[in-house]
Enzyme design. Structure first.
Site, PDB file in Angstrom:
ATOM      1  N   HIS A   1     -34.064  20.725  23.129  1.00  0.00           N
ATOM      2  CA  HIS A   1     -32.904  19.922  22.749  1.00  0.00           C
ATOM      3  C   HIS A   1     -31.996  20.750  21.837  1.00  0.00           C
ATOM      4  O   HIS A   1     -32.451  21.702  21.182  1.00  0.00           O
ATOM      5  CB  HIS A   1     -33.339  18.669  22.013  1.00  0.00           C
ATOM      6  CG  HIS A   1     -34.021  17.659  22.885  1.00  0.00           C
ATOM      7  ND1 HIS A   1     -34.270  16.374  22.467  1.00  0.00           N
ATOM      8  CD2 HIS A   1     -34.503  17.741  24.154  1.00  0.00           C
ATOM      9  CE1 HIS A   1     -34.876  15.696  23.431  1.00  0.00           C
ATOM     10  NE2 HIS A   1     -35.038  16.518  24.466  1.00  0.00           N
TER      11      HIS A   1
ATOM     12  N   GLU B   1     -30.742  20.140  18.950  1.00  0.00           N
ATOM     13  CA  GLU B   1     -31.175  20.181  17.551  1.00  0.00           C
ATOM     14  C   GLU B   1     -32.298  21.186  17.344  1.00  0.00           C
ATOM     15  O   GLU B   1     -32.295  21.928  16.354  1.00  0.00           O
ATOM     16  CB  GLU B   1     -31.665  18.800  17.085  1.00  0.00           C
ATOM     17  CG  GLU B   1     -30.643  17.702  17.183  1.00  0.00           C
ATOM     18  CD  GLU B   1     -30.737  16.892  18.463  1.00  0.00           C
ATOM     19  OE1 GLU B   1     -30.571  15.668  18.392  1.00  0.00           O
ATOM     20  OE2 GLU B   1     -30.979  17.485  19.545  1.00  0.00           O
TER      21      GLU B   1
ATOM     22  N   CYS C   1     -33.265  12.093  18.904  1.00  0.00           N
ATOM     23  CA  CYS C   1     -34.435  11.382  19.423  1.00  0.00           C
ATOM     24  C   CYS C   1     -35.550  11.468  18.377  1.00  0.00           C
ATOM     25  O   CYS C   1     -35.412  12.119  17.336  1.00  0.00           O
ATOM     26  CB  CYS C   1     -34.889  12.003  20.745  1.00  0.00           C
ATOM     27  SG  CYS C   1     -35.610  13.654  20.557  1.00  0.00           S
TER      28      CYS C   1
ATOM     29  N   CYS D   1     -36.632  15.163  17.645  1.00  0.00           N
ATOM     30  CA  CYS D   1     -35.684  15.935  16.835  1.00  0.00           C
ATOM     31  C   CYS D   1     -35.590  15.394  15.410  1.00  0.00           C
ATOM     32  O   CYS D   1     -35.443  16.160  14.457  1.00  0.00           O
ATOM     33  CB  CYS D   1     -34.323  15.963  17.515  1.00  0.00           C
ATOM     34  SG  CYS D   1     -34.366  16.874  19.082  1.00  0.00           S
TER      35      CYS D   1
END
Length: 149
Positions: free
Chosen positions: A56, A58, A86, A89
């Site tokens: 992801h 992040e 999410c 993260c």
């Protein structure tokens, strides 16, 4: 005093990263991390490119920022991300001890707020910065994806 670099300025930079993800066929989420109003990490989703569900935006940004600073804690840094993090993260942000989290669009189903994922107690949160622009890019991506299938 006028601050040249505000949350909207940096969220626009994160949106540029999200556009790069969009152009590569990735879910268009972008992230940047700043330290003293300097961008030290830029990232976007790479889950398709790397065939890695943890890639992801992040997560990529945390790794780059820690490398830049030479340490794993990001206490004096700000994460700008175009979509509410999410659970994974948000958990990683807890461990980095990120000082501030700024996100654009909310994620009502899988976001850390709904899932009640704890952030570090000292992390300040600002939500909704350029939310409409962030959400529009995501919606456009999924509409185009559906039309291709």
């Amino acid at each position: 005093m006028i601050q040249a670099f505000d949350d909207a300025y940096f969220m626009n930079k994160a949106l540029q990263e999200a556009q790069l993800a969009f152009d590569q066929g990735e879910v268009p989420v972008g992230a940047i991390i700043t330290f003293k109003d300097q961008i030290i990490a830029r990232a976007h989703n790479l889950t398709e490119t790397l065939n890695d569900v943890t890639a992801h935006a992040e997560m990529q940004a945390f790794t780059a920022a820690a490398d830049f600073l030479g340490g794993k804690y990001l206490k004096d840094c700000t994460l700008y991300v175009t979509l509410e993090p999410c659970q994974m993260c948000a958990g990683a942000s807890y461990w980095t001890q990120i000082g501030k989290l700024v996100y654009g669009a909310s994620e009502p189903e899988r976001g850390f707020v709904k899932l009640q994922t704890k952030l570090h107690p000292k992390t300040k949160v600002v939500k909704g910065i350029l939310a409409e622009e962030c959400a529009t890019l995501l919606k456009r991506f999924f509409i185009e994806k559906r039309n291709l299938n």
